[in-house]
Design a protein around this motif. Sequence first.
Motif, mmCIF file in Angstrom:
data_model
loop_
_atom_site.group_PDB
_atom_site.id
_atom_site.type_symbol
_atom_site.label_atom_id
_atom_site.label_comp_id
_atom_site.label_asym_id
_atom_site.label_seq_id
_atom_site.Cartn_x
_atom_site.Cartn_y
_atom_site.Cartn_z
ATOM 1 N N THR A 164 0.794 -1.174 -0.040
ATOM 2 C CA THR A 164 -0.108 -0.007 0.165
ATOM 3 C C THR A 164 0.913 1.407 0.090
ATOM 4 N N MET A 165 1.839 1.261 0.972
ATOM 5 C CA MET A 165 2.691 2.639 1.003
ATOM 6 C C MET A 165 3.645 2.762 -0.051
ATOM 7 N N VAL B 244 2.757 5.591 -2.617
ATOM 8 C CA VAL B 244 2.338 6.939 -2.043
ATOM 9 C C VAL B 244 3.435 8.067 -2.357
ATOM 10 N N THR C 196 -2.597 7.232 3.879
ATOM 11 C CA THR C 196 -1.077 7.399 3.888
ATOM 12 C C THR C 196 -0.546 7.602 5.260
ATOM 13 N N VAL D 188 0.396 4.664 9.585
ATOM 14 C CA VAL D 188 1.580 4.995 10.008
ATOM 15 C C VAL D 188 1.531 5.569 11.304
ATOM 16 N N ILE E 50 6.364 0.166 6.608
ATOM 17 C CA ILE E 50 5.759 1.336 6.418
ATOM 18 C C ILE E 50 7.040 2.242 6.123
ATOM 19 N N LEU F 34 7.745 3.565 2.058
ATOM 20 C CA LEU F 34 7.793 5.068 1.960
ATOM 21 C C LEU F 34 9.212 5.611 1.293
#
Length: 312
Positions: free
Chosen positions: A51-52, A55, A126, A130, A177, A181
């Motif tokens: 998912t991250m 981003v 987002t 986190v 995470i 990122l």
Amino acid sequence: MNPVLSALAPVVVLVALGALVARLRWVGPASVKELSNLVFLVLTPALLFRTMSRVQVQDLDFRPVAAYFLAVLVIFAGTLLACGFSRRSAVLALATTFGNTVMIGTPLVALAWGEPGLVTLFTLYTVHTVVLLTSATLVLELAVMREAAAGGQARHPVATVLTALRNSLLHPVPLPIVAALLFAQTGWSLPPVVARPLELLAGAFTPMSLILVGLTLAATSWSVHWRGALALSAVKNLLHPLLVAAAGWLLGLSGVPLAVMVVVASLPIGANVFLFSQRYRVAEDLVTASVGLSTLLALGTVALVLSLAPLL
């Protein structure tokens, strides 16, 4: 079908399936712990990284999210103050602030507001995981250190904080995470040989987590925990969206962005909270009962909040 019912029905069905499996004794209590470890240590990191990793932080508008997290801060800190600083209070604080934003939030917002609503929702995604899961991890690790000190294993306060920070970062939740990122900012894409397994593992997270809730729910004594579960559900399903609406009004927000934040705040307690209670072996029965009751009550509370959203 009613959008609230269509979003919540799969959650209820999967939790009920887990409870049925437990009643039929296809999966025993010992296996539940092992399955919980599998979800927490394998499926959760896969979902978070996948998912991250896509981003781009600089492209997101975080103003509506500020209203959401002002309410989160009040509830999280208030729970810690009311219950005392401990592993139990940290898990309960997470339960009152962490909602089922993925499985319920996405279809609900898509049906209600379409693409504009989803942009706001994905901005919240987002930072939602986190901030909340990392904060909860840090608080839990600090609580573990405090309990160890109370048991005669005292260490210097600075060493305690540094150890807790290390343990909270080198952890199955924050570590993927942060790694994702950092990877996302390179502009690279994951090769198919990596992306496809991550996709499969991430897809297994939600059904496995909800089935686990059902497995544990079958062994939970509702007569003992229904009052606590009702209190936690009331805070998550009703107080949280009310505080988000108030924070949004104070910040001058209105329209779709604020409406999305308020509705998302009304979502029931997420299965991740159950995994944390299992991981740290605290308030397991209460959290399990709260996830189940919060989801059932959401059939009414989310519908109520959704009907009031156009007034924002």
